[in-house]
Motif scaffolding. Structure first.
Motif, mmCIF file in Angstrom:
data_model
loop_
_atom_site.group_PDB
_atom_site.id
_atom_site.type_symbol
_atom_site.label_atom_id
_atom_site.label_comp_id
_atom_site.label_asym_id
_atom_site.label_seq_id
_atom_site.Cartn_x
_atom_site.Cartn_y
_atom_site.Cartn_z
ATOM 1 N N TYR A 72 -16.321 48.678 52.576
ATOM 2 C CA TYR A 72 -17.561 47.929 52.556
ATOM 3 C C TYR A 72 -18.251 48.098 51.214
ATOM 4 O O TYR A 72 -18.181 49.146 50.590
ATOM 5 C CB TYR A 72 -18.494 48.419 53.669
ATOM 6 C CG TYR A 72 -18.019 48.029 55.039
ATOM 7 C CD1 TYR A 72 -18.320 46.782 55.560
ATOM 8 C CD2 TYR A 72 -17.267 48.912 55.806
ATOM 9 C CE1 TYR A 72 -17.885 46.421 56.820
ATOM 10 C CE2 TYR A 72 -16.832 48.554 57.067
ATOM 11 C CZ TYR A 72 -17.151 47.313 57.568
ATOM 12 O OH TYR A 72 -16.721 46.954 58.808
ATOM 13 N N ILE A 80 -30.755 44.336 50.666
ATOM 14 C CA ILE A 80 -30.748 44.417 52.130
ATOM 15 C C ILE A 80 -32.049 43.856 52.697
ATOM 16 O O ILE A 80 -32.040 43.083 53.660
ATOM 17 C CB ILE A 80 -30.508 45.871 52.591
ATOM 18 C CG1 ILE A 80 -29.079 46.294 52.234
ATOM 19 C CG2 ILE A 80 -30.778 46.022 54.085
ATOM 20 C CD1 ILE A 80 -28.793 47.768 52.394
ATOM 21 N N THR A 83 -32.101 40.083 52.409
ATOM 22 C CA THR A 83 -31.181 39.518 53.395
ATOM 23 C C THR A 83 -31.817 39.525 54.777
ATOM 24 O O THR A 83 -31.739 38.530 55.516
ATOM 25 C CB THR A 83 -29.856 40.301 53.394
ATOM 26 O OG1 THR A 83 -29.273 40.223 52.093
ATOM 27 C CG2 THR A 83 -28.882 39.746 54.419
ATOM 28 N N LYS A 84 -32.468 40.609 55.130
ATOM 29 C CA LYS A 84 -33.142 40.685 56.438
ATOM 30 C C LYS A 84 -34.292 39.692 56.534
ATOM 31 O O LYS A 84 -34.515 39.086 57.587
ATOM 32 C CB LYS A 84 -33.643 42.109 56.696
ATOM 33 C CG LYS A 84 -32.533 43.086 57.004
ATOM 34 C CD LYS A 84 -33.078 44.483 57.238
ATOM 35 C CE LYS A 84 -31.983 45.457 57.584
ATOM 36 N NZ LYS A 84 -32.514 46.835 57.805
ATOM 37 N N CYS A 117 -23.676 40.591 51.947
ATOM 38 C CA CYS A 117 -24.614 41.530 52.575
ATOM 39 C C CYS A 117 -24.902 41.104 54.018
ATOM 40 O O CYS A 117 -24.905 41.926 54.933
ATOM 41 C CB CYS A 117 -25.896 41.587 51.753
ATOM 42 S SG CYS A 117 -27.069 42.853 52.276
ATOM 43 N N GLN A 120 -21.982 41.882 56.282
ATOM 44 C CA GLN A 120 -21.823 43.316 56.511
ATOM 45 C C GLN A 120 -22.884 43.841 57.475
ATOM 46 O O GLN A 120 -22.585 44.642 58.350
ATOM 47 C CB GLN A 120 -21.900 44.065 55.183
ATOM 48 C CG GLN A 120 -21.561 45.531 55.323
ATOM 49 C CD GLN A 120 -21.346 46.189 53.979
ATOM 50 O OE1 GLN A 120 -20.723 45.625 53.104
ATOM 51 N NE2 GLN A 120 -21.879 47.374 53.824
ATOM 52 N N ILE A 121 -24.112 43.375 57.336
ATOM 53 C CA ILE A 121 -25.194 43.866 58.195
ATOM 54 C C ILE A 121 -25.108 43.284 59.605
ATOM 55 O O ILE A 121 -25.239 43.995 60.594
ATOM 56 C CB ILE A 121 -26.577 43.538 57.591
ATOM 57 C CG1 ILE A 121 -26.783 44.284 56.285
ATOM 58 C CG2 ILE A 121 -27.689 43.881 58.572
ATOM 59 C CD1 ILE A 121 -28.035 43.857 55.524
#
Length: 184
Positions: A72, A80, A83-84, A117, A120-121
């Motif tokens: 990863y 992050i 992205t959130k 990202c 992955q999250i």
């Protein structure tokens, strides 16, 4: 430890020694729950209970399957967070059709970084995540409202009813009408 708690410390140390780089591992709900409890206990300074929770946590680590299929990528805290924030924006209005370029430009993140990202999250690429989120909302509407299937599709951004029906069947395995009949 092995006799008292069924916890093989040497096995746990071997697992940690195999980790050569920092890696992200998906964990089960049980491990996540214990980690959250540990955080709360540490925050409240309940050291006695922390020891018990650590035993439980170590036990779960040993039982977890840590085979890594892919390495990863490590993302910055800022990447992050952006992205959130984009995910939250998407979830606020599932009917809206955003482009990845538009979202990334507005939040100051590259499209490549964002897509990697996000996957992955949240375990899915952004478009697949949106598709699943829309169908989950559709299932909720089908169960809890009298809205027509056509209306539900439009509420979720599907102007073409057959696209909505096909997507719903791909996700849930049944047509929206069948789903409503089974879940009313």
């Amino acid at each position: 430890w092995l006799n008292q708690f069924d916890l093989n410390i040497f096995q746990m140390i071997n697992i940690f020694n195999k980790i050569k780089k920092v890696q992200v591992f998906p964990c089960g709900a049980g491990m996540l729950h214990v980690a959250e409890e540990l955080y709360e206990l540490l925050y409240n300074n309940e050291i006695g209970v922390v020891r018990l929770k650590l035993l439980e946590f170590f036990h779960l680590i040993i039982k977890e399957d840590f085979r890594v299929e892919n390495m990863y990528r490590i993302f910055s805290k800022e990447q992050i967070e952006k992205t959130k924030m984009i995910k939250e924006l998407i979830e606020m209005d599932l009917s809206r059709h955003y482009t990845i370029q538009e979202l990334c430009r507005n939040y100051g993140i590259s499209a490549t970084i964002f897509k990697e990202c996000f996957k992955q999250i949240f375990q899915y690429p952004p478009y697949e995540f949106l598709r699943i989120a829309r169908m989950n909302k559709a299932a909720e509407y089908l169960k809890n409202s009298d809205r027509s299937i056509l209306d539900i599709g439009r509420l979720l951004g599907y102007e073409n009813p057959s696209n909505f029906t096909r997507t719903f069947k791909e996700i849930y395995g049944v047509l929206p009408k069948e789903y409503r009949n089974k879940n009313v």
